[in-house]
Design a protein around this motif. Structure first.
Motif, mmCIF file in Angstrom:
data_model
loop_
_atom_site.group_PDB
_atom_site.id
_atom_site.type_symbol
_atom_site.label_atom_id
_atom_site.label_comp_id
_atom_site.label_asym_id
_atom_site.label_seq_id
_atom_site.Cartn_x
_atom_site.Cartn_y
_atom_site.Cartn_z
ATOM 1 N N ASP A 1 -8.622 10.222 -1.926
ATOM 2 C CA ASP A 1 -8.293 9.310 -0.834
ATOM 3 C C ASP A 1 -7.674 10.105 0.314
ATOM 4 O O ASP A 1 -6.494 10.410 0.299
ATOM 5 C CB ASP A 1 -7.326 8.233 -1.340
ATOM 6 C CG ASP A 1 -6.886 7.295 -0.225
ATOM 7 O OD1 ASP A 1 -7.621 7.188 0.779
ATOM 8 O OD2 ASP A 1 -5.821 6.687 -0.352
ATOM 9 N N CYS B 1 0.804 -1.224 0.000
ATOM 10 C CA CYS B 1 0.000 0.000 0.000
ATOM 11 C C CYS B 1 0.837 1.274 0.000
ATOM 12 O O CYS B 1 0.428 2.294 0.533
ATOM 13 C CB CYS B 1 -1.088 -0.024 1.069
ATOM 14 S SG CYS B 1 -0.608 0.411 2.718
ATOM 15 N N GLY B 2 1.985 1.223 -0.656
ATOM 16 C CA GLY B 2 2.733 2.449 -0.880
ATOM 17 C C GLY B 2 3.393 2.987 0.371
ATOM 18 O O GLY B 2 3.580 2.263 1.359
ATOM 19 N N CYS B 3 3.752 4.254 0.342
ATOM 20 C CA CYS B 3 4.390 4.874 1.495
ATOM 21 C C CYS B 3 3.979 6.338 1.549
ATOM 22 O O CYS B 3 3.224 6.812 0.715
ATOM 23 C CB CYS B 3 5.915 4.738 1.420
ATOM 24 S SG CYS B 3 6.663 5.777 0.169
ATOM 25 N N ALA B 4 4.506 7.048 2.535
ATOM 26 C CA ALA B 4 4.108 8.442 2.724
ATOM 27 C C ALA B 4 4.684 9.352 1.643
ATOM 28 O O ALA B 4 4.314 10.514 1.553
ATOM 29 C CB ALA B 4 4.537 8.918 4.110
ATOM 30 N N ARG C 1 2.103 7.913 -1.921
ATOM 31 C CA ARG C 1 0.636 7.989 -1.873
ATOM 32 C C ARG C 1 0.106 9.405 -2.070
ATOM 33 O O ARG C 1 -0.818 9.609 -2.863
ATOM 34 C CB ARG C 1 0.110 7.358 -0.585
ATOM 35 C CG ARG C 1 0.171 5.829 -0.578
ATOM 36 C CD ARG C 1 -1.139 5.169 -0.148
ATOM 37 N NE ARG C 1 -1.715 5.730 1.036
ATOM 38 C CZ ARG C 1 -1.523 5.287 2.288
ATOM 39 N NH1 ARG C 1 -0.746 4.226 2.491
ATOM 40 N NH2 ARG C 1 -2.094 5.871 3.295
ATOM 41 N N PRO C 2 0.677 10.420 -1.384
ATOM 42 C CA PRO C 2 0.172 11.771 -1.648
ATOM 43 C C PRO C 2 0.385 12.198 -3.096
ATOM 44 O O PRO C 2 -0.456 12.879 -3.692
ATOM 45 C CB PRO C 2 0.989 12.648 -0.690
ATOM 46 C CG PRO C 2 1.429 11.726 0.397
ATOM 47 C CD PRO C 2 1.647 10.403 -0.279
ATOM 48 N N GLN D 1 -6.878 9.293 3.249
ATOM 49 C CA GLN D 1 -5.815 8.638 4.011
ATOM 50 C C GLN D 1 -4.469 8.747 3.299
ATOM 51 O O GLN D 1 -3.449 8.380 3.841
ATOM 52 C CB GLN D 1 -6.173 7.177 4.285
ATOM 53 C CG GLN D 1 -7.402 6.991 5.143
ATOM 54 C CD GLN D 1 -7.390 7.821 6.418
ATOM 55 O OE1 GLN D 1 -8.343 8.525 6.715
ATOM 56 N NE2 GLN D 1 -6.294 7.766 7.171
ATOM 57 N N SER D 2 -4.483 9.201 2.054
ATOM 58 C CA SER D 2 -3.231 9.400 1.337
ATOM 59 C C SER D 2 -2.832 10.865 1.309
ATOM 60 O O SER D 2 -1.938 11.247 0.572
ATOM 61 C CB SER D 2 -3.351 8.863 -0.090
ATOM 62 O OG SER D 2 -3.502 7.463 -0.049
ATOM 63 N N ARG D 3 -3.515 11.676 2.076
ATOM 64 C CA ARG D 3 -3.132 13.082 2.133
ATOM 65 C C ARG D 3 -2.366 13.360 3.414
ATOM 66 O O ARG D 3 -2.627 12.766 4.454
ATOM 67 C CB ARG D 3 -4.374 13.975 2.063
ATOM 68 C CG ARG D 3 -4.947 14.087 0.658
ATOM 69 C CD ARG D 3 -6.001 15.169 0.629
ATOM 70 N NE ARG D 3 -6.558 15.367 -0.699
ATOM 71 C CZ ARG D 3 -6.052 16.207 -1.598
ATOM 72 N NH1 ARG D 3 -4.958 16.900 -1.322
ATOM 73 N NH2 ARG D 3 -6.626 16.350 -2.765
ATOM 74 N N PHE D 4 -1.450 14.287 3.334
ATOM 75 C CA PHE D 4 -0.706 14.750 4.495
ATOM 76 C C PHE D 4 -1.699 15.371 5.477
ATOM 77 O O PHE D 4 -2.728 15.920 5.084
ATOM 78 C CB PHE D 4 0.342 15.772 4.029
ATOM 79 C CG PHE D 4 1.223 16.280 5.118
ATOM 80 C CD1 PHE D 4 2.074 15.412 5.792
ATOM 81 C CD2 PHE D 4 1.222 17.618 5.483
ATOM 82 C CE1 PHE D 4 2.895 15.877 6.802
ATOM 83 C CE2 PHE D 4 2.042 18.088 6.494
ATOM 84 C CZ PHE D 4 2.877 17.209 7.163
#
Lengths: 109, 817
Positions: B544, B520-523, B526-527, B546-549
């Motif tokens: 999404d 599921c990617g990383c920080a 994902r953003p 949950q993929s935002r800072f």
């Protein structure tokens, strides 16, 4: 230690976190993409950033302040960084979630 | 030695390769003049399909840029078609009247597409698939997202169909024969191919005999012999090619199907050579690049006056360049009494493998679904290896021969040095590994440059990379581009292009299709992916969160102590007593510790507890405030001066223009923050010349600036140009920002993007091309329909409640008593 009920898994968005306010500071409770649940003290070992506000990926969270990546499993910083945060035991019974906390802790709200 | 004059008719891949050999073998011997009927340099025609589908762009498929021609002293006439050859006078004449004499002439006129002799073939909307102009015409037609019919289910037709489908058209393929690609595939593989094509949403009609193309001025439909009528706004004829030998024939050279040449590429005139798709050698004509490059080698040697082995026919493997379809075909696969076959099928995996064996030697191979052993089978066939010893396990591939070789690298390691790796350029393993060692090559680009391996169609790139890893060990760093993050080897630009080309619309789809290495990617990624998807599919993509800072999830800026700061929007930096009163009240009510004026002319309230955010926003909202997006990778502020309203030097109403820009553009997400400024005169009190986008008002209009910086880097803006009216200023700025939104890498500010893309290119698209500018503008306006929603009032009304409340509040029991 007592198992204290803190809510249900549906309270936490997948790949997300919520925080629990306790008399001894905040605890971050994480839910991964595949519904595993972990809990850590809500304080990054680096500069005290609120880990519950970070981006959750795999079994890790990235701190929102300076991007330290912390293992949800062990509480240790991953990669080249150093540092460790206390993990809190979590138990799941059906959809209900429990944290192992100091005896006498109870839900106030 | 006297310089001789070499004239070449045609500027395709074959003569281009010939010249490379010639300049190496006999530098300075010839003064070269090229006539190219296409108005451009030599590009990789094999890569037209990836250009059509959007996986590549034209610049990436250029083989010889303008600089190469200059460096080698070549005179290149672009867009000149040679109309006659005077063999007695030894000169050629172009359609634009240029006459050029030669000592040696090379004819490389390539091929022309077959046009079916049916009524309606001249209608507008009927195209062929041959050169870049055809691709551009198809791309234009595809914008309508309407219906296309491709006539011909061979290599070209299927690649065209897949490309048009990727571009959003509704596509039908008509094929005369019962199975697709019947010249390269047997019926079983043809069936699997048809299934794979149909799964992509392309309709396939076999045994389809086209009777007429219908329409009055433009194409409206295609009619089949059985009476079926298929509506279409675009028809692509891809029914085959034939050698383009008309010019040679008119000049009296011997011509059969193609221009007749001997094994040394000489025509019936000793001063004239011919090569490429236009020639016929020993009864064969060719359409794949490998034999053409072999011709190039022979022709160059001959022009250099060197004896060399002549051209001999050999089978070339066929591969289809449609992403996700693995197909390999080689040699002769017809059934026959003296032949055996070995077949392996795996229905669940969609795999079909067939080897045709004659007298214990492989004579043909068809692989579908799993083609990694193609190179090995090709090697066995070429060397006529006796396969009787390994017959039982042959079909399972090389990994099953001898000891168990489970490591995929081992298969490549086990290949002999003379095994062919790159079919297009005829490069064997030993040449590649030798060049890597001898010349210290460490990147794929270097290996391509020195050996040509994987430099044409690119389908052997994986093999070449494995060879590099074998030869260099850990010293090989496979990614010349900086990958987005540890989750992928692709760079930002590749990911952006593939998201749009493959029409990927969710983060899981991107990760699956682009083979992310993590679940599921990383920080980091994902953003970025979330932004790219928001930008490319504004109406379809579900943001999404949950993929935002955190700042973009909480719609406020996180501070070092975990509290937040709140900045309401003040259009153009203008406020009122009512607004100021609302801010003062909120500060007192929520005991906000610090209030400060920002550099962007806003008021910042610092130290707000997260739980209090919705309450603060509710109170501010009552006074008419919306979010200032001070936390966003998005449109931030437009700073203004008072302009002609108050200032005695003001030339235009800079405040009004600033407010107008901000009201038009607020809410838009961008790769990194965008700060703007409008100054009413060149004294520049709004400091517009260090902003991402700035306007300097002058008496004659509005000077549009961009790409400034006043942070980590300090940089004055570039001037995009001068416009006359506020309307034009707005359209230009919006188009510029949209171009940036579509092209930049996540977190890349405008000045860095502009440096990468080039200020001239941006000016050309935004300032000098009104149609492009309008298209960018329209796309921005469309995306705003979904973006211009105040996130604060949404959350005051209850959205994302969980974000602002603890999940539970716990207390310690008081000791009784």
């Amino acid at each position: 230690m007592d198992w204290i009920e803190i809510g249900t898994i549906a309270d936490i968005p997948p790949r997300g976190a919520r925080c629990i306010v306790t008399p001894n500071g905040r605890i971050a409770v994480f839910r991964t993409a595949d519904d595993a649940v972990f809990a850590l003290d809500d304080r990054c070992p680096h500069k005290g950033g609120p880990l519950s506000q970070g981006i959750v990926h795999g079994k890790a969270v990235t701190c929102p302040l300076h991007n330290l990546v912390i293992s949800l499993d062990t509480g240790r910083a991953l990669g080249v960084d150093e540092g460790e945060v206390r993990t809190v035991p979590v138990k799941r019974e059906g959809d209900r979630l429990f944290l192992a906390l100091e005896i006498g802790t109870h839900r106030a709200a | 030695m006297m310089t001789e004059k070499l004239v070449i008719v045609g500027n395709g891949m074959a003569p281009g390769r010939m010249l490379e050999h010639l300049f190496e073998e006999a530098p300075g011997r010839y003064q070269v003049t090229i006539f190219n009927a296409e108005p451009r340099v030599n590009y990789d025609r094999i890569m037209l399909s990836p250009v059509l589908s959007g996986e590549k762009n034209y610049e990436e498929i250029i083989i010889h840029g303008d600089g190469w021609y200059i460096k080698n002293g070549i005179v290149l006439y672009k867009g000149h078609k040679i109309v006659s050859i005077d063999r007695a006078a030894k000169c050629v004449t172009s359609d634009q009247g240029v006459v050029e004499s030669y000592d040696k002439l090379v004819i490389a006129t390539g091929s022309v597409p077959l046009i079916l002799p049916v009524p309606g073939r001249d209608l507008a909307g009927v195209l062929t698939y041959r050169d870049l102009d055809d691709v551009n015409a198809m791309l234009l037609a595809a914008q309508s997202r309407a219906r296309a019919v491709v006539i011909g289910g061979g290599l070209l037709g299927l690649e065209a169909a897949a490309g048009l489908k990727e571009r959003g058209m509704d596509v039908t393929v008509l094929h005369l024969m019962p199975t697709l690609m019947e010249r390269q595939l047997d019926a079983a593989a043809g069936y699997l191919l048809q299934k794979a094509i149909e799964t992509r949403g392309i309709r396939v009609v076999t045994k389809a005999n086209t009777k007429a193309i219908l329409g009055t001025h433009k194409v409206e439909a295609v009619e089949l012999a059985d009476g079926t009528i298929i509506p279409a706004t675009l028809v692509v004829m891809a029914a085959g090619i034939r050698p383009n030998a008309g010019l040679a024939s008119r000049a009296g050279l011997d011509v059969n199907r193609g221009i007749l040449v001997d094994a040394e590429m000489q025509t019936s005139d000793p001063n004239i050579l011919a090569l490429g798709e236009c020639v016929e050698v020993d009864g064969h004509v060719y359409g794949l690049v490998a034999p053409l490059y072999e011709m190039a080698r022979v022709a160059a040697a001959r022009l250099a006056g060197r004896n060399t082995a002549g051209f001999v026919h050999s089978d070339t493997p066929t591969k289809l360049k449609v992403t996700g379809i693995e197909l390999f075909s080689l040699g002769d696969f017809a059934d026959g009494g003296d032949r055996d076959e070995i077949v392996l099928r795996d229905a669940a995996a969609g795999v079909y493998k067939r080897l045709i064996v004659k007298e214990n030697r492989i004579v043909g191979t068809v692989l579908f679904g799993e083609t990694s052993d193609g190179a090995w089978f090709n090697d066995l066939k070429k060397k006529k290896t006796d396969i009787s010893e390994m017959r039982d396990t042959l079909i399972f591939g090389q990994a099953y021969q001898g000891s168990a070789l489970l490591d995929p690298m081992a298969a490549v390691a086990a290949l002999p040095d003379d095994a062919e790796i790159c079919g297009c350029n005829g490069v064997c393993k030993g040449k590649i590994t030798g060049a890597i060692t001898a010349k210290n090559l460490t990147s794929l680009e270097d290996v391509r440059a020195h050996t040509k391996a994987s430099a044409s169609c690119g389908s052997c790139t994986g093999l070449v990379e494995q060879l590099m890893r074998l030869t260099l060990g850990d010293a090989y760093n496979p990614s010349a581009v900086q990958p987005m993050c540890g989750c992928t080897s692709l760079g930002h630009d590749d990911v952006r292009r593939l998201i749009s080309a493959k029409r990927l619309k969710t983060i899981p789809a991107v990760m699956q299709e682009l083979e992310w290495k993590t679940s599921c990617g990383c920080a980091k990624c994902r953003p970025a992916l979330n932004y790219y998807l928001v930008c490319d599919w504004p109406d379809e993509y579900a943001d999404d969160y949950q993929s935002r800072f955190i700042n973009e999830r909480a719609h406020a800026n996180i501070q070092k102590d975990g509290t937040y700061s709140v900045v309401p929007r003040m259009w153009g930096g203008v406020t009122s007593a009512k607004e100021l009163r609302a801010i003062a009240d909120a500060v007192e009510k929520f005991a906000i510790p610090t209030v400060k004026v920002t550099g962007g002319q806003r008021i910042d309230m610092l130290g707000v507890k997260k739980e209090d955010l919705p309450g603060v926003w509710a109170d501010l909202g009552k006074a008419g405030f919306v979010s200032g997006h001070a936390y966003a990778k998005g449109i931030r502020t437009v700073k203004t001066c008072v302009g002609s309203d108050w200032c005695r030097f003001g030339t235009q109403d800079s405040t009004r223009l600033g407010i107008r820009i901000e009201k038009f553009m607020w809410g838009s997400w961008t790769p990194a923050k965008v700060k703007m400024g409008v100054s009413g005169c060149p004294r520049n009190c709004a400091e517009a010349t260090c902003k991402d986008v700035g306007v300097i008002c002058v008496e004659s209009g509005y000077e549009i600036h961009f790409a400034g910086a006043a942070g980590l880097d300090i940089k004055g803006t570039e001037v995009l140009g001068l416009v006359n009216s506020e309307d034009e200023a707005l359209e230009t700025i919006v188009a510029l920002v949209q171009m940036y939104r579509e092209q930049a890498r996540y977190l890349e500010r405008i000045y860095k993007w502009a440096k990468r893309v080039g200020v001239d290119e941006i000016r050309r698209q935004i300032f000098q091309d009104p149609e492009k500018r309008k298209a960018y503008f329209d796309r921005f306006v469309f995306s705003q329909k979904f973006a211009q929603v105040d996130p604060w009032s949404e959350r005051v009304s209850g959205k994302d409640k969980h974000e602002f409340r603890p999940m539970a509040i716990l207390a310690l029991a008081e000791a009784a008593g």
